[in-house]
Every structure is written in structure tokens, then in C-alpha cells.
Motif scaffolding. Structure first.
Motif: not given
Length: 233
Positions: A78-88
């Protein structure tokens, strides 16, 4: 012949896992497109599942350990789903939480058949059905959203259009699951092993020939107007 014991198999899978992960971390900054699209830098994600398949079952693992590992894995996904940005940068280090989180959930539920809240949550019929169509959904949602971005009026920027394209992705995914995936799994098509392997061998040959034709013809520039070809040059 080499006897592939579980211990030896786990060792080689571990070596492949670490080697591919290191390559992924190195390549994500040097050549991000290659890191994302090519197998060598993504193989460790598949190796995680392969390692799970050969890990021994430990039925005496304390219940609280299994619960903590399972919910911790879900939180990582869930952390990867909601906290990653397009520049990650992805995959690299950023791929570890979703991959290891998924592996943690599978491992925790595979060590015991005892009912748990996480098991009941992931066993709900809607969740299971999304899992069944997930690969077709993964394949369909991408081209629909990408080509939608090329629409002249840019309707893709409106949430109703995005939701509509995702709904269309679900419909197409269900149809592919029902009429393509399921017949293959049940051996309705390519019932015997020889036909199956011949079909599997023919597909990459077709892809190589088609790709070679595109490269040789420089992308078939004749499909564009002369002005566009001139500007591109």
C-alpha cells in the motif's frame, strides 16, 4: 545428471535473485528504460516467487509472527501504491517494498491454514476475481490509457474519462480471461504438449520477424504525411 535438491535449487535461485537485484539498482539510474523493460533487471521479481515455491513450510511458526509478517507485507504494498510519484526511479530499490511485501503476505498465509483476518480479506470473491483477471487487466489498461492521452481534446485529463477507460479495461480483461486464458489453462486449445510447445516457439519467431521488418523499413515512414517525415528528419 545433476540432482536438483531443494537446497541446491534455493541456492541458485538466491544467486539469481541477488544478481538481478544488484543489476536493477545499478541500471535504474544509468539506463532506466532498459532497467524497466528488459528481463535481466526484472528477473529478481520472478525469482522472489520461485524462492517462495521451494521454501520449506514451518507449521510451528508463532501465530503473531505470521500475522505481523502478513500485515507488514500489505502495508509495504500500500505504501508503494500511495506514496510513489511519477519521478520515483523504478524498479531498483523502489521495487523492493511491493515485491517483498507481496512475498511476505503469500509466505505468512502459506505457513498455516488457520483462518485470519488477512486471509479472509484476500479470499473475498471480488478480490479473488480481480486476481483471476489481473494479467489481462494489466495488459489492457496500459494501451487504453496511453492512447487516450493522444486524443486531440485531451479528455484523458478528466476523471470520468479515466474511470470509463478503466471500466473498459475490466470488460476486455474479463473477455480475455474467459476466452483466451481459460481455454489455454484447461487445454481446450493446444491440448497436447507438442502443439503447445510449437505454438510457444512460433510466437517469438513471429515477433522477431515483425520487429526486424519494422527496423529494416525504419518504422515504415510512409504511414505519415511527407511534411511530418521531413520535420522528423
Amino acid at each position: 545428471p545433476v540432482v536438483w535438491t531443494h537446497g541446491r535449487l534455493r541456492c541458485w535461485l538466491g544467486v539469481l535473485f541477488i544478481g538481478s537485484l544488484v543489476l536493477s539498482i545499478y541500471q535504474v539510474n544509468k539506463s532506466p528504460d532498459a532497467a524497466y523493460y528488459l528481463l535481466p533487471s526484472r528477473a529478481w521479481e520472478l525469482m522472489a516467487g520461485a524462492l517462495l515455491a521451494v521454501l520449506p513450510v514451518r507449521p510451528r511458526t508463532p501465530r503473531w509472527v505470521l500475522t505481523g509478517v502478513g500485515w507488514g507485507g500489505l502495508c509495504a504494498v500500500l505504501a508503494a501504491m500511495f506514496f510513489y510519484q511519477k519521478d520515483t526511479p523504478f524498479p531498483g530499490w523502489a521495487a523492493l517494498p511491493p515485491v517483498l511485501g507481496t512475498a511476505a503476505m503469500i509466505w505468512s498465509m502459506g505457513q498455516s491454514e488457520a483462518p485470519s483476518l488477512l486471509r479472509r480479506l484476500l479470499s473475498c470473491r471480488p478480490v479473488v476475481f480481480i486476481g483471476l483477471i489481473s494479467y489481462s487487466l494489466y495488459l489492457w489498461h496500459w494501451p487504453l490509457l496511453v492512447y487516450g492521452a493522444y486524443w486531440p481534446e485531451r479528455h484523458i485529463l478528466w476523471w470520468p474519462w479515466r474511470l470509463g477507460l478503466l471500466a473498459l479495461s475490466f470488460v476486455l480483461a474479463v473477455l480475455c480471461w474467459r476466452y483466451v486464458e481459460t481455454p489455454f489453462r484447461r487445454r481446450v486449445w493446444c491440448a497436447d504438449r507438442r502443439r503447445l510447445f510449437l505454438f510457444g516457439a512460433a510466437l517469438p519467431v513471429v515477433c522477431v520477424v515483425a520487429g526486424g521488418a519494422v527496423v529494416k523499413k525504419h518504422g515504415f515512414p510512409g504511414r505519415y504525411a511527407e511534411e511530418i517525415v521531413h520535420i522528423d528528419r
